[in-house]
Design a protein around this motif. Sequence first.
Motif, mmCIF file in Angstrom:
data_model
loop_
_atom_site.group_PDB
_atom_site.id
_atom_site.type_symbol
_atom_site.label_atom_id
_atom_site.label_comp_id
_atom_site.label_asym_id
_atom_site.label_seq_id
_atom_site.Cartn_x
_atom_site.Cartn_y
_atom_site.Cartn_z
ATOM 1 N N ALA A 140 0.809 -1.250 -0.137
ATOM 2 C CA ALA A 140 0.003 -0.039 0.131
ATOM 3 C C ALA A 140 0.989 1.093 0.041
ATOM 4 C CB ALA A 140 -1.030 0.111 1.061
ATOM 5 N N ALA A 141 1.866 1.309 0.805
ATOM 6 C CA ALA A 141 3.035 2.401 0.816
ATOM 7 C C ALA A 141 3.624 2.702 -0.554
ATOM 8 C CB ALA A 141 3.786 2.091 1.850
ATOM 9 N N ALA A 198 3.569 3.333 7.894
ATOM 10 C CA ALA A 198 4.785 3.864 6.887
ATOM 11 C C ALA A 198 4.910 5.354 7.059
ATOM 12 C CB ALA A 198 4.521 3.570 5.521
ATOM 13 N N MET A 199 6.236 5.680 6.787
ATOM 14 C CA MET A 199 6.623 6.952 6.605
ATOM 15 C C MET A 199 7.332 7.109 5.337
ATOM 16 S SD MET A 199 6.177 8.267 10.080
ATOM 17 C CE MET A 199 7.213 9.716 10.048
ATOM 18 N N LEU A 200 7.006 8.314 4.563
ATOM 19 C CA LEU A 200 7.335 8.832 3.341
ATOM 20 C C LEU A 200 8.095 9.898 3.637
ATOM 21 C CD1 LEU A 200 4.448 7.893 1.067
ATOM 22 C CD2 LEU A 200 6.222 6.407 1.510
ATOM 23 N N LEU A 229 1.790 7.409 7.582
ATOM 24 C CA LEU A 229 0.614 6.881 7.003
ATOM 25 C C LEU A 229 0.236 5.652 7.862
ATOM 26 C CD1 LEU A 229 2.000 6.890 3.311
ATOM 27 C CD2 LEU A 229 0.176 8.205 4.223
ATOM 28 N N ARG A 230 -1.044 5.294 8.147
ATOM 29 C CA ARG A 230 -1.494 4.351 8.696
ATOM 30 C C ARG A 230 -2.518 3.755 7.824
ATOM 31 N NH1 ARG A 230 -3.225 5.815 14.037
ATOM 32 N NH2 ARG A 230 -5.183 6.138 13.268
ATOM 33 N N LEU A 256 -5.048 7.086 8.081
ATOM 34 C CA LEU A 256 -4.435 8.446 8.761
ATOM 35 C C LEU A 256 -3.229 8.785 7.759
ATOM 36 C CD1 LEU A 256 -3.935 10.402 10.915
ATOM 37 C CD2 LEU A 256 -2.294 8.401 12.018
ATOM 38 N N HIS A 257 -3.268 9.919 7.488
ATOM 39 C CA HIS A 257 -2.329 10.823 6.612
ATOM 40 C C HIS A 257 -1.795 12.046 7.549
ATOM 41 C CE1 HIS A 257 -0.692 12.437 2.448
ATOM 42 N NE2 HIS A 257 -0.243 13.188 3.347
#
Length: 155
Positions: free
Chosen positions: A20-21, A90-92, A113-114, A123-124
């Motif tokens: 997804a990330a 995730a962290m972008l 991101l969740r 969640l963004h």
Amino acid sequence: MSTTHSDVEQSGLARQGASAAARLASFYETLTPARLASLEQFYAPDARFKDPFNEVNGIDAIRRIFEHMFATTDAPRFVVTERIEQGAQAMLGWTFHFGLRGRALTVRGVTHLRFDAAGRVELHRDYWDAAEELYEKLPLIGGAMRLMRRRLGAT
């Protein structure tokens, strides 16, 4: 070592979050006004979005933020520079390139991101320093922001 149901479930979430990330990073790197129509593929209906200027819930509100971005900046584009994934989060790391009143600008930041069970963003949360990355680069308030930074800084 035996694998329990929760281990398998957690492993599946990690794979789902990772994919997804990666899909979301690709979406952002190729974002255009026309691609905003596919936001539902990436965001849950009740997704929460927060950045230094906005805090909204729901896909329509998130879409309006990006529509505003396209309407008020020239040639906006994101380059994802880092991707860290763990489970359903995730962290972008990213760089946002855009034009504003004839000036080319960049903003660097990170998004937390969740993902939900379907792999959509629930969640963004964007983190970036509006003072350093934006205000200091603007003609009228930039000088005042740089002066304030020098006066408040330890060095």
